[in-house]
Design an enzyme around this catalytic site. Structure first.
Site: not given
Ligand code: PLP
Length: 805
Positions: A353, A544
């Site tokens: 990842h 995020k």
């Molecule tokens: C989808 C999601 C993420 C991932 O977000 P990114 O923009 O891909 O980093 C992180 N936290 C939650 C609560 C999410 O639903």
């Protein structure tokens, strides 16, 4: 609307309330109704769960075991009801009892089992595995307090509070007192009769399985999320207790409970580091022992393990499981090394990842040797073979041999978990095309040369059940009316709405849905923060985890520049924007916390300025989690996916937002690259340096000060920030952020600022033609069939696990 004669389902819920919870309807609190509803629905789920388990056994099917330190599952009731197709019925039954389903659903706490994208991916995958009818166990830890609950204090700073999601119990879980495994730590190993090795750990902890059902779409298949909790072998030393040493009497139990207390304990201290490694081994060992035990019960011999069990490592956190399976096969089940290694490698697969060197897990060799002496010995044994193969392959290229080694010999010797996972797996996958390509070219270049068939790509996905049907019922209904309901079973069918982008009447209906979602989010934000958002403005969201590479700071600095422009020319016809931020900063990550604080400082100043009222608003929504994401995604007009190219492995927030009809402003990074292939370049706003350009710029030598000279507005904003004009005169708070921007700018904010600014201006122009904007949003939705995690999981099943989906 309570009636005298409730229907059968209402009767069942009322009986559950009485018999299992000991309450009369008149004295029941809303939370009691929630639990009674869950327990009632659960009965049906359990029956299907048993059927699924029996069918898997009867047909001797291969099973997937998904090992992940995080499962960010969110609330479960609404998801389960939707997947069972029971939401309408349960809502009516509760209405008969005078209870509102939507209101009690809001009382369910988000399961505090994850942190960000990696954990949410695991949750989407569990949903897709069950929906595709693939037998699977998710294995993880039942954290009592999760990561943390984020609060923003009066000065705009993040405060971390424990998550207490289990405070009122968890009606979804079943403790399996018959699925208990002993996990050892420390001690020593010695050779006993006929060359066998026996490890004698200095201490043991017991892992107890706690299971939660995972209901697939249409309720046909129910899988298991098996989470480990910890108990001391001797929870109470009664003699010690009776001597008056109460803490001492309970010390073992306290130590055991510490293992399952929080996700990602701060590992900036040696004690924190050791706890983290103990946690990983506890979880990996219990899971591997469990998989081996279940396999032996079903199939009698471990020779068939790779044919009947796939173990997927979600990042390197469970990678010590490779050494654990090898140990069990050799030391406990007496297999020769070569056979044990062959079984191990054919069973494991690893998902990478991150490429960030600082995020690649490694453990100091002395620590690993002290906690897991036998495993370290096996790691040396594996490494001897890997190094021999590398030497045979590359001859005298010592750098190449050093790079594939499981031990990092530069400085303090450390065990590289990614190399262990790589060596111990038959498949190593990246999570988006670009990321996979970079894996092959950078961190794993030498391992890739040695094992050229091992790396493959599986671009991430999201479950459309939660991220469309659940989060955006208005859009789901509209789609269903327009193109029929087939897309709910197969998201690829959503492509059928693409021609309707040209249909003015459909565009209007699409815009009405978006507007209603924005009004709903605005009401929620008002209740959270007291701020009244303008629902007519463009909702521009970046939600995020807070991380420098995700570049929330670029967005914030641009917001500051925009604010100054508006103040300088308030008479102009500005496109009104609402800037929404949400995300947690890791507790030990000082810069990320300052970024949170800056977002809040900017929000305070901007929102209080009457001169720009109606043009710009900024909000930082505290405690980003799945439930908050479910409210934000449907209300977004613009999705900010602006990481430094080459640094975001995939992203899934980008997919959720596009599926809910937001346009993307983004770099060519992670899954944005493939999204552009599906959406088309005209319906995304791509900007900035590409990954190869980033590499070239760094090689050439990059001077942020020089670039800043060409950006007078940004320069002025940074000068104001340094002078304390955004922080009540405090010149210290942001000094280090500014310093690192001016001297290094590792994430290339200044380098990308001009193209980001131009892209934002282009979006303002697009917004001014709202028909065209909406058409573009519709085409975004139409292209997102590909982003379903059903597609991703079908690829894992076919190409990695080799089971029929
Ligand atoms: C989808 C999601 C993420 C991932 O977000 P990114 O923009 O891909 O980093 C992180 N936290 C939650 C609560 C999410 O639903």
């Amino acid at each position: 609307m309570a009636t005298r004669h409730p229907g059968p389902l209402a009767g069942a819920i009322a009986r559950t309330l009485l018999h299992r919870m000991g309450k009369q309807p008149a004295e029941a609190l809303p939370r009691d109704w929630l639990d009674a509803t869950i327990l009632t629905v659960r009965d049906e789920i359990v029956e299907r769960w048993v059927e699924t388990t029996l069918a898997t056994q009867r047909r001797a099917l291969k099973q997937v075991n998904y090992l992940s330190l995080e499962f960010l599952v969110g609330r479960l009731l609404s998801d389960a009801l939707r997947n069972l197709g029971r939401d309408g019925e349960v809502a009516s039954a509760l209405a008969e009892l005078g209870v509102n389903l939507a209101e009690i659903e809001e009382l369910e706490p988000d399961a505090a089992l994850g942190n960000g994208g990696l954990g949410r991916l695991a949750a989407c995958f569990m949903d897709s595995l069950a929906s595709l009818g693939l037998p699977a166990f998710g294995y993880g830890i039942r954290y009592v307090n999760g990561m943390f609950r984020q609060r923003i204090d009066g000065s705009g700073q993040q405060v971390e509070l424990p998550e207490t999601w289990l405070a009122q119990g968890n009606p979804w879980e079943f403790e399996r007192r018959d699925s208990v495994h002993r996990v050892g730590f420390g001690g020593a190993w010695h050779v006993v009769e006929d060359g066998r090795v026996r490890w004698s750990p200095a201490e043991y902890v017991e892992a107890i399985a706690v299971d939660m059902p995972v209901v697939g779409w249409r309720g046909r298949h129910v899988n298991t999320l098996r989470l480990w909790t910890a108990r001391a072998i001797e929870p109470l030393r009664l003699d010690t207790f009776n001597q008056g040493d109460f803490a001492g009497a309970l010390a073992d139990q306290t130590r055991a409970e510490t293992l399952v207390r929080v996700l990602y304990p701060n590992d900036s201290t040696p004690a924190g580091q050791e706890l983290r490694l103990r946690q990983e081994y506890f979880f990996a060992s219990a899971s591997i022992q469990d998989i081996v035990q279940r396999h032996l019960r079903a199939h009698g011999t471990l020779a068939t393990l790779p044919d009947k069990a796939a173990i997927q490592l979600n990042d390197t956190h469970p990678a010590i499981g490779v050494a654990e399976l090898l140990r069990l096969l050799i030391d406990e089940h007496r297999l020769p090394y070569d056979e044990a290694w062959d079984i191990t490698r054919r069973t494991f697969a690893y998902t990478n990842h991150t490429l960030l060197p600082e995020a690649l897990e490694s453990w100091p060799l002395p620590l690993l040797g002290r906690l897991l002496p036998r495993h370290l010995e096996l790691i040396f044994r594996i490494n001897a073979d890997v190094l021999a193969e590398a030497q045979a392959g590359t001859g005298s290229d010592t750098a190449a041999v050093e790079a594939v080694s499981l031990i990092d010999e530069r400085g303090e010797r450390r065990v590289r978990m990614a190399n262990l996972a790589f060596a111990g797996s038959h498949s190593v996958n990246g999570v988006a095309g670009l990321h996979t390509q970079l894996m092959q070219q950078t961190v794993f270049a030498d391992l890739h040369r040695l094992y050229p068939d091992r790396i493959n790509n599986k671009t991430n996905g999201i479950t459309p059940r939660r991220w469309l049907l659940g989060s955006n019922p208005g859009l789901a209904t509209l789609l269903s009316e327009a193109i029929g309901p087939a897309f709910v079973d197969d998201l690829a069918q959503v492509a059928d709405i693409r021609p309707l982008a040209e249909d003015a009447a459909f565009r209007d209906r699409f815009a009405v849905v978006k507007q209603a979602n924005k009004a709903a989010l605005a009401a929620h934000v008002a209740s959270l923060t007291g701020l009244n958002l303008d629902p007519a403005a463009m909702f521009d969201v970046q939600v995020k985890r807070i991380h420098e590479y995700k570049r929330q700071l670029l967005n914030i600095l641009h917001t500051m520049v925009l604010y100054e422009r508006m103040r300088a020319a308030p008479q102009l016809d500005w496109v009104p924007r609402v800037k929404l931020f949400a995300g947690k900063a890791a507790s030990g990550y000082a810069t990320a916390k300052q970024i949170v604080r800056l977002a809040n400082d900017v929000a305070r100043r901007v929102n209080a300025d009457p001169l720009i009222a109606g043009r710009l608003q900024v909000a930082f929504l505290p405690d980003y989690n799945v439930s908050l994401a479910e409210r934000i995604m449907p209300a977004a007009d613009l999705s900010e996916q602006i990481s430094t190219a080459g640094m975001e492995a995939s992203g899934t927030g980008n997919m959720k937002l596009a599926l809910n009809g937001a346009l993307t402003i983004g770099t060519l990074d992670g899954a944005n690259v493939e999204m552009r292939e599906h959406i088309g370049a005209d319906d995304m706003q791509i900007f900035g340096l590409t990954a190869p350009e980033v590499t070239r710029l760094r090689e050439r030598g990059y001077d942020p000060r020089e670039s800043l000279e060409l950006l007078p507005e940004l320069k002025a904003v940074l000068a104001d920030l340094a002078a304390g004009r955004w922080s009540d005169g405090d010149q210290q708070v942001y000094a280090s952020i500014i310093e690192s921007l001016l001297t290094e700018d590792r994430y290339l904010l200044i380098a990308d600022f001009a193209t980001y600014d131009a892209a934002q201006a282009a979006l303002d122009r697009r917004w001014s033609n709202r028909q065209e904007w909406t058409a573009s949003a519709i085409r975004n939705v139409a292209a997102m069939g590909w982003c379903s995690s059903d597609r991703t999981i079908a690829q894992y099943a076919r190409e990695i696990w080799r089971i029929a989906a």
